[in-house]
Design a protein around this motif. Structure first.
Motif, short mmCIF file in Angstrom:
data_model
loop_
_atom_site.label_atom_id
_atom_site.label_comp_id
_atom_site.label_asym_id
_atom_site.label_seq_id
_atom_site.Cartn_x
_atom_site.Cartn_y
_atom_site.Cartn_z
N ARG A 1 0.83 -1.19 0.00
CA ARG A 1 0.00 0.00 0.00
C ARG A 1 0.87 1.25 0.00
NH1 ARG A 1 -5.37 -0.14 1.89
NH2 ARG A 1 -6.17 -2.25 2.27
N HIS A 2 0.31 2.34 -0.49
CA HIS A 2 0.94 3.65 -0.38
C HIS A 2 0.30 4.34 0.83
CE1 HIS A 2 2.41 2.82 -4.43
NE2 HIS A 2 3.33 3.75 -4.19
N VAL A 3 1.11 4.58 1.84
CA VAL A 3 0.61 5.02 3.14
C VAL A 3 1.39 6.23 3.61
CG1 VAL A 3 0.38 4.32 5.56
CG2 VAL A 3 -0.09 2.67 3.74
N ALA A 4 0.68 7.13 4.30
CA ALA A 4 1.34 8.22 5.01
C ALA A 4 1.59 7.73 6.43
CB ALA A 4 0.47 9.47 5.01
N VAL A 5 2.85 7.65 6.80
CA VAL A 5 3.25 7.16 8.12
C VAL A 5 3.61 8.36 8.99
CG1 VAL A 5 4.85 5.70 9.42
CG2 VAL A 5 4.08 5.01 7.12
N MET A 6 3.01 8.42 10.17
CA MET A 6 3.24 9.52 11.09
C MET A 6 3.79 8.99 12.42
SD MET A 6 0.43 11.95 13.04
CE MET A 6 -0.07 12.91 11.60
N PHE A 7 4.89 9.57 12.86
CA PHE A 7 5.41 9.30 14.19
C PHE A 7 5.21 10.54 15.05
CE2 PHE A 7 7.46 5.66 12.32
CZ PHE A 7 7.58 4.76 13.37
N VAL A 8 4.67 10.33 16.24
CA VAL A 8 4.42 11.42 17.18
C VAL A 8 5.16 11.11 18.47
CG1 VAL A 8 2.67 12.70 18.47
CG2 VAL A 8 2.14 11.82 16.18
N ASP A 9 5.83 12.13 19.00
CA ASP A 9 6.59 11.92 20.23
C ASP A 9 6.56 13.20 21.05
OD1 ASP A 9 8.43 10.23 21.83
OD2 ASP A 9 9.84 11.87 21.41
N PHE A 10 6.56 13.05 22.38
CA PHE A 10 6.64 14.20 23.28
C PHE A 10 8.10 14.45 23.62
CE2 PHE A 10 2.28 12.65 24.29
CZ PHE A 10 1.60 13.76 23.83
N ARG A 11 8.58 15.61 23.27
CA ARG A 11 9.98 15.97 23.48
C ARG A 11 10.28 16.13 24.97
NH1 ARG A 11 10.91 14.85 18.87
NH2 ARG A 11 12.41 13.66 20.04
#
Length: 426
Positions: A247-257
């Motif tokens: 699949r063509h996917v938008a991958v998002m990583f979220v992190d609290f600094r």
């Protein structure tokens, strides 16, 4: 489709539902019989002459009460057998069900014979006892088995006709009474068949409910409990398979600094409460833009746009969600004594999506360089003191909606030999 591969769980759940319904039927029989016993006891105490007139003094009413008490004990035994099999997660043998149905349906026949010997055949056959067969026929619907209900109606019909023919033999001039008894027995048989049809319909409804619940649980186990109800409904409607696909996917990583350092001076409960509150807001925004949380990663999470559900504008939706997340965190920080700084990295590209794990526990995830690159982008936020970094593929997909993007040039990425273009969004 979702229904495939879950037949074992489905059959097990349906078996337990049928046994639960059987236990309800047994309880109804016990309660009904106890109510009859209580009524007989009241009559015996306050109107003993009435009993003598009914039984005509030829049979001691105590014998009837003793028979009903024995029947209650039998039903308690049946209840214990079903309960024990439920605890052992095994079904009651079919032959035992048929034997139980025969014994239960024979009770009115035994009482009818006792009444015939005291009241006479004509009076007893015209009295209330032949109607009690319907109690067992009606409650047989809770067996959720057509053939058991039909068998109950057949036993009642045959026994009533046999008793009538044995105790009231017909002469030539009484031939019309044969049709009377035959029609009444056929009515019992037809009632058993109708009860079986109702039981089948109830079983189908139970099966449909169990199948939907099993499918819903399978999706939850595969994608995680954080999948929104709306996504679950779409997955159930559109269907999904465990097989991997590209699949063509938008991958998002979220992190609290700098979250770990700030958490050291606070209690574990404060840390959990702060994370839960922030995650609740961010995940709600994510779902509103068509994304799902694939997994939580301590003080961050991995989110997907375009898997498992297709999303033609995955990159645009991912960026829109990221912007709203940053704005929401700014609003939360204004009223909190523990401000959280968020970092987001988004990359758009090809992944292999599917369920991975052991036969006992699988999890839906995505694998590929797109995932690794998105993770590296998110980590660069610390270096550039930024909130949102995207790849060139995301910038290209944004078109004019990404005019506020600021090019950071070709940036060295840890784990990659050559630098890549990185863009910062406000």
């Amino acid at each position: 489709m979702i229904g495939s591969g879950m037949s074992a769980d489905f059959e097990h759940a349906l078996m337990r539902e049928v046994m639960r319904s059987e236990m309800l039927r047994v309880k109804a029989l016990i309660i009904t019989t106890c109510m009859i016993l209580a009524a007989l006891f009241v009559v015996d105490v306050f109107a003993p002459n009435l009993e003598q007139r009914i039984w005509r003094g030829r049979v001691n009413p105590f014998y009837g009460q003793l028979l009903l008490a024995a029947f209650v004990l039998f039903e308690f035994w049946v209840h214990s057998v079903i309960s024990r099999n439920r605890k052992l997660d095994r079904d009651v043998p079919v032959i035992r069900r048929y034997v139980g149905a025969f014994i239960e349906t024979t009770l009115p026949t035994v009482v009818l014979v006792m009444q015939i010997k005291s009241m006479g055949a004509a009076e007893a056959l015209g009295f209330v006892m032949p109607l009690t067969y319907f109690i067992f026929i009606i409650l047989s619907t809770l067996r959720l088995n057509f053939w058991l209900s039909a068998f109950t109606g057949l036993v009642a019909a045959v026994q009533l006709l046999a008793v009538a023919m044995y105790y009231e033999p017909l002469s030539a001039e009484q031939e019309p009474e044969l049709y009377f008894h035959a029609v009444r027995s056929l009515t019992l048989l037809g009632s058993g068949i109708l009860a079986g049809a109702v039981g089948v319909q109830l079983r189908r409804q139970f099966a449909a409910s169990i199948e939907a619940t099993t499918a819903r649980d399978r999706i939850t186990n595969l994608f995680g409990q954080h999948v929104s109800p709306q996504v679950v409904e779409r997955l159930m409607a559109e269907g999904t398979t465990a097989a991997s696909d590209i699949r063509h996917v938008a991958v998002m990583f979220v992190d609290f600094r700098s979250f770990t350092a700030a958490a050291r001076s606070r209690s574990p409960q404060d840390v959990v409460d702060r994370l839960d509150g922030a995650f609740a807001v961010l995940v709600e925004i994510l779902e509103r833009h068509g994304g799902i949380v694939n997994k939580f990663l301590g003080d961050g999470f991995l989110a997907l746009f375009g898997a498992p559900l297709d999303n033609a504008d995955a990159a645009e939706h991912a960026v829109a969600a990221a912007r709203d997340m940053i704005a929401a965190m700014d609003h939360i920080n204004d009223s909190s004594d523990w401000p959280l700084r968020i970092g987001i990295g988004i990359h758009f590209g090809e992944v292999v999506a599917g369920s991975i794990g052991s036969p006992r526990r699988k999890e839906y995830t995505v694998i590929g360089d797109t995932v690794n690159f998105a993770s590296r982008l998110e980590a660069l936020n610390k270096e550039f003191n930024s909130h949102l970094l995207v790849s060139a593929a995301v910038r290209e997909a944004l078109g004019e909606s990404g005019d506020d993007a600021k090019s950071l040039g070709d940036v060295p990425i840890r784990g990659y030999e050559h630098p890549f273009a990185v863009w910062q969004l406000a």
